[in-house]
Design a protein around this motif. Structure first.
Motif, short mmCIF file in Angstrom:
data_model
loop_
_atom_site.label_atom_id
_atom_site.label_comp_id
_atom_site.label_asym_id
_atom_site.label_seq_id
_atom_site.Cartn_x
_atom_site.Cartn_y
_atom_site.Cartn_z
N ASP A 1 -10.60 -42.54 3.97
CA ASP A 1 -9.92 -41.69 3.28
C ASP A 1 -9.11 -40.48 4.41
OD1 ASP A 1 -11.18 -41.73 0.47
OD2 ASP A 1 -12.87 -41.97 1.58
N ASP A 2 -9.88 -41.01 5.12
CA ASP A 2 -9.15 -40.22 6.99
C ASP A 2 -7.99 -40.43 6.96
OD1 ASP A 2 -11.21 -38.08 6.76
OD2 ASP A 2 -12.13 -39.73 7.77
N THR B 1 -4.00 -40.18 11.43
CA THR B 1 -5.34 -39.40 10.05
C THR B 1 -4.56 -38.67 10.18
OG1 THR B 1 -6.22 -38.46 12.53
CG2 THR B 1 -6.85 -40.46 11.66
N LYS B 2 -5.46 -37.76 8.29
CA LYS B 2 -4.60 -36.63 8.17
C LYS B 2 -4.84 -35.51 9.20
CE LYS B 2 -5.46 -38.72 3.56
NZ LYS B 2 -6.49 -39.21 2.19
N ASN C 1 -17.08 -39.05 1.35
CA ASN C 1 -16.28 -38.87 2.43
C ASN C 1 -16.02 -37.39 2.00
OD1 ASN C 1 -15.27 -39.80 4.40
ND2 ASN C 1 -13.78 -37.85 3.58
N SER D 1 -14.02 -33.85 3.36
CA SER D 1 -12.66 -33.30 3.31
C SER D 1 -13.01 -32.12 3.16
CB SER D 1 -12.16 -34.10 3.95
OG SER D 1 -10.85 -33.89 2.21
N ARG E 1 -8.51 -29.32 9.87
CA ARG E 1 -9.32 -30.11 8.36
C ARG E 1 -10.58 -31.36 9.61
NH1 ARG E 1 -9.61 -35.74 7.19
NH2 ARG E 1 -9.56 -36.06 4.62
N SER F 1 -13.55 -33.90 8.21
CA SER F 1 -14.20 -34.80 7.35
C SER F 1 -15.31 -35.28 8.27
CB SER F 1 -13.44 -35.79 6.76
OG SER F 1 -13.49 -36.69 8.09
N ASN G 1 -18.15 -38.38 6.69
CA ASN G 1 -18.54 -39.80 5.48
C ASN G 1 -19.53 -40.54 6.29
OD1 ASN G 1 -18.21 -43.17 5.74
ND2 ASN G 1 -15.95 -42.22 4.06
N ARG H 1 -15.44 -36.17 11.97
CA ARG H 1 -13.89 -36.14 12.11
C ARG H 1 -13.70 -34.75 11.92
NH1 ARG H 1 -9.76 -38.99 14.10
NH2 ARG H 1 -10.50 -40.99 13.48
#
Length: 980
Positions: free
Chosen positions: A197-198, A227-228, A295, A297, A308, A310, A312, A331
């Motif tokens: 999801d990242d 990564t996002k 997860n 975020s 951003r 997150s 997990n 993250r």
């Protein structure tokens, strides 16, 4: 004065309130060209930081400062559009879809380019392409999605196993064949830090003309993971979760207890009926397995400052008992601009904590071959042990094997625009990976009762590992356009320092089980010299200077030049440095005037590139003399001292392997952008292969030396297609397909000084000490099975084989020489698939979506070692059911030949996902989607062994099917994605 003060107060107040009175509220809807709503589109007031996002129905509401306000509307995959508000209070904004592929942004190393600008061979996949298999390794997400990239999970669904990664076939003999992983610019990034999801996208640099920018780390290709990051807009939360349940999909059929008794009674096998009925394999299965992933975020901010973060949590419950992995990943990404937007800074932090139970996951062969009439227990309820096999269920109860691991990465980047088009940047990263392993075997365990060091005493072992990697890379970027001409360039310096250290100790003879591995001194074999201890510390440095220049004329004619000069402490003192040049060109032929009437072609670009990369996979200090202990001896002074001597022959000429690669390709979009894709043809040669060669003594001190001698080559074709088959308002159908083929050849092994005629790979193992199944001769193909050519059986079931003259002879008449001029051994097949293919069908109907993913490998052979060991009735263990049907004629010893080679080709319905996106009229809930995925549903194959998909077909010894691999499982996943 009082009136004046009152007047000023009213005047100032009116000025302060004017903007509020000038504000007006605008509502609107963002749609595509088919008038379908676009959720998640960003609507921003141009020139400000004010922005909102459209809801699930594409609707938005925003307050603007007046009629002159301009709204900038953007959405991923669509062209950005500016709309002047005017006197409107309700606006519908229609966005045009970008041509897939042409405008896709691809990370290319030290920068990014649009697909239309790229002149080298690349592959790209983003979150819309990813598989939804719930796998631990991030690269599982793109298995079968990028042509030429082969990902095999030989460890099955074992949560503590990794994946085998190979790009465009075999690239080396001894050096690593895994592509360089770069995560957000961090070279050698750790995949444990990635959660699905990242991840924003995964890009692959396939050929040398693009990968040369990474020099001696890029011979096997480069995989860049992005990564996002935070984006401007209101605060957003996203929660995603899934549950996964696994069931047995496939194992070879062995005799059960009743069948075993029948064979005993009929005299077909010899053995003992112990009076029990057990399915030992099933007793190792964790039938209650249930894995889960959560997860959360959050992101938000402005165009000047955004974030951003997150969190997990994953609890992966293996199909095997005592086989789990629990991990937490955090993250954080921060972006900040300053100096009137000329300074852009970014900080990324990620850390992963995991606790792994490594005890389970093995022992399957032991269980399958055990006499099924035995029991795991004695009549009194204690564990039953025997010397012929291990009681695996007891082992899981009486031993521990656990790992505590933490992996962390931190990186920071600062970019400053000195003048328009000229930017300087500095990037620094640090990675740390450490773990502690602990093993303990109780006093009552089978190991403690049967070992030869100290019986009836416990055993303990403790190991530690620490890896630290530092990278510093300053760069200068230049980008300017002059009329029809465009120039972009990057120049930089790279410094990397890598260090590893480890420690291990073990002891026997623990008199109680209280301490486990936490007090090694409590064992009693330290003084006896039966305990052990070792430690090690190594480091290496790499320095490089690199540059890339891109030139474009009218976006029609494209050129790219790369040069990297790199040095490493790993290489010999006479070959510390190397140069890696690359050049590539592109021609957007569709923009030529003579293509104007070719209406079915929307875009067509031809590409050609040549580049050199290297492989620095040399063990540290190999080129230098390093000393090792030689034992304790009595010196003339009467003292006993340790002696030291050279452990290796130094090689001052040792260098990196060099790969030279030519790639010719095309990118295209056709039929009104409905069909897009790419086609690549490549030819590469890797010389200076690193291998160990025998040396004469003297003049050499040791009997072998590590040197650059051999050469291998490969040719291949890759095709990727994407087709919008149907596209209506309520229904769409997209088809994505990939296909590739590669031919690997070992051109030579020798030079004027050192000579090797062949190398053998692929241990057969099992009964009979049958050696290795694959032999690669100089000038021959890689992955070839060499052995005896099966010719049938004698009347009494003895083996017959063909000799080199085509005559049927007994086994004792076969010439087993490795000399091709006299041997009776023959080329039997090849373990590397000739063709790889995948097909994805994606359907959408209103809120429903369904994806069917299929993939396969074709035209290759697999050696069925389970059949060799357990399809032969000579064994005293349990047998395959096929031993009495398919292999019933055998009445002889174990033998390796093409009799056990089978067609490994398969086609698999690998993943089917059915999802539904809810349309909610809620301001609090931004998005909601639920889905159900079935994985590894059906496999079409004639192969009779284990699941061919989990047989490793990469490397130099491919397609040797293990006798007890982690079982193939079928998974079902229930997931939800929730945005608010």
């Amino acid at each position: 004065m009082r009136k004046l003060a009152l007047f000023l107060t009213l005047f100032i107040s009116s000025i302060l309130w004017l903007p509020a009175f000038a504000q007006k509220q605008v509502t609107g809807t963002v749609v595509d060209k088919q008038n379908l709503p676009l959720p998640g589109a960003t609507v921003k007031i141009k020139g400000t930081t004010t922005a909102v996002a459209s809801d699930m129905n594409g609707k938005f509401t925003i307050s603007v400062p007046g009629d002159n306000a301009v709204l900038t509307v953007s959405s991923i995959g669509f062209t950005t559009k500016d709309v002047t508000v005017g006197n409107q209070t309700s606006i519908t904004v229609s966005l045009l879809e970008e041509s897939r592929g042409l405008n896709t942004v691809v990370v290319v190393g030290y920068g990014a380019q649009k697909k239309g600008e790229i002149t080298s061979a690349t592959g790209h996949a983003d979150s819309s392409d990813f598989r939804q298999s719930g796998s631990r390794n991030a690269l599982d997400l793109v298995q079968g999605k990028i042509a030429g990239l082969q990902i095999t999970r030989a460890g099955g669904s074992n949560p503590n196993s990794g994946v085998n990664i190979q790009l465009r076939g075999v690239t080396s003999i001894n050096a690593p064949q895994t592509p360089l992983i770069v995560i957000d610019g961090i070279p050698g990034g750790n995949l444990d830090l990635l959660q699905q999801d990242d991840i924003e996208s995964i890009d692959v640099l396939k050929d040398g003309s693009g990968a040369a920018i990474y020099g001696t780390n890029a011979s096997a290709g480069v995989i860049l993971v992005t990564t996002k990051k935070g984006k401007a807009g209101p605060p957003q939360f996203t929660y995603s979760s899934y549950l996964r349940k696994e069931y047995l999909a496939r194992i070879p059929k062995f005799l059960n207890a009743d069948e075993f008794r029948q064979k005993l009674a009929s005299g077909e096998i010899k053995g003992t009926d112990y009076g029990n009925s057990n399915d030992f394999f099933d007793q190792l299965v964790n039938h209650g397995n249930l894995s889960q992933n959560h997860n959360l975020s959050l992101q938000g901010g402005t165009d000047k400052s955004n974030y951003r973060a997150s969190l997990n949590y994953r609890n992966l419950d293996g199909f095997a008992k005592e086989n789990t992995r629990t991990e937490y990943t955090i993250r954080l990404s921060l972006n900040q601009k300053g100096f009137n937007n000329r300074l852009n800074t970014q900080v990324n932090l990620a850390t992963n904590f995991n606790r792994a139970n490594l005890l389970g996951g093995g022992g399957w062969e032991d269980q399958l071959m055990r006499n099924p009439t035995l029991s795991n227990y004695n009549p009194d309820g204690t564990w039953y042990f025997e010397n012929t096999s291990t009681n695996q269920l007891a082992r899981l109860s009486q031993e521990t094997n656990k790992r505590q691991q933490q992996t962390t990465s931190a990186d920071a980047k600062a970019e400053f625009e000195f003048i328009k088009g000229l930017t300087g940047a500095a990037f620094i990263s640090y990675q740390r990976n450490s773990y502690i392993d602990g093993i303990y075997r109780t006093l009552a365990s089978e190991f403690s009762l049967e070992n030869d060091v100290f019986k009836n005493g416990g055993y303990a072992q403790r190991s530690t590992f620490l890896e630290q990697n530092l990278a510093f890379e300053p760069t200068i970027n230049y980008a300017r356009s002059f009329g029809d001409h465009s120039i972009k360039g990057v120049a930089g310096y790279s410094y990397r320092y890598n260090q590893t250290e480890n420690f291990s100790a073990f002891n026997y003879g623990f008199l109680n089980d209280n301490f486990e591995e936490n007090n090694l001194g409590a064992g009693n074999q330290l003084a006896a010299g039966k305990a052990g201890m070792s430690s090690n510390k190594e480091s290496d440095k790499l320095i490089a200077f690199f540059g890339r220049v891109n030139y474009s004329y009218k976006d029609k004619y494209l050129l790219q030049f790369i040069l990297r000069r790199e040095g490493s402490t790993k290489f010999g003192r006479l070959n510390k440095w190397g140069n890696f040049p690359a050049v590539s060109a592109g021609w957007a032929i569709s923009q030529e005037s003579f293509m104007e009437n070719v209406k079915f072609v929307n875009y067509l670009k031809l590409r050609a590139g040549y580049g050199q990369t290297g492989n620095s996979g040399v063990n540290r200090y190999t080129s230098d003399v390093y000393l090792g202990t030689g034992g304790v001896y009595l010196y003339p002074d009467g003292q006993y001292r340790e002696t030291y001597g050279p452990n290796n022959n130094p090689n001052p000429y040792l260098r990196f392997e060099r790969k030279k690669e030519l790639n010719i390709g095309a990118d295209f979009t056709l039929f009104n952008n409905r069909l897009s894709g790419s086609l690549d043809l490549f030819n590469r040669v890797t010389d200076g292969l690193l291998d160990t060669y025998t040396t004469p003594q003297p003049p050499y001190v040791r009997s072998s030396i590590y040197a650059n001698i051999g050469q291998m080559s490969a040719k291949g074709v890759e095709l990727a297609l994407s087709f919008a088959a149907v596209k209506y308002k309520d229904f769409s159908w997209n088809i994505d397909a990939t296909a590739s083929t590669t031919r690997n050849k070992m051109d030579k092994y020798s030079d004027d000084i050192f000579a090797i005629d062949y190398r053998s790979f692929g241990d057969i193992g099992g009964y009979g000490a049958l050696g290795q199944a694959i032999r690669t001769y100089a000038g021959g193909a890689i992955g070839e099975f060499w052995g005896k050519k099966f010719a049938g059986f004698t009347e009494d079931g003895k083996w017959l084989f063909y000799n080199r003259n085509g005559e049927k002879v007994r086994n004792d008449q076969i010439n087993n020489s490795f000399d091709k001029n006299v041997t009776d051994y023959q080329k039997l097949g090849n373990g590397i698939p000739k063709y790889y293919a995948s097909l994805t069908n994606t359907f959408r109907y209103k809120g429903f979506d369904m994806r069917v993913f299929m993939r396969g490998k074709f035209d290759y052979q697999i050696l069925n070692t389970t059949a060799i060991s357990y399809g032969n009735k000579v064994t005293g263990s349990n047998l395959l059911a096929d031993a009495f049907t398919k292999y019933a004629e055998i009445n002889d010893t174990y033998m390796y030949s093409d009799y056990y080679l089978e067609n490994g080709s398969y086609l698999k319905i690998d993943e089917v996902t059915l999802g539904y996106t809810f349309k909610l009229k809620s301001k609090q809930i931004r998005s909601l989607r639920a889905y159900l995925t079935g994985q590894n549903l059906v496999t079409f194959t004639s192969y009779s062994g284990n699941d061919p998909d989990f047989v490793n077909d990469a490397g130099l010894g491919p397609s040797i099917d293990a006798r007890g691999p982690y079982p193939s499982t079928r998974s079902f996943i229930l997931g939800v994605n929730f945005g608010f």
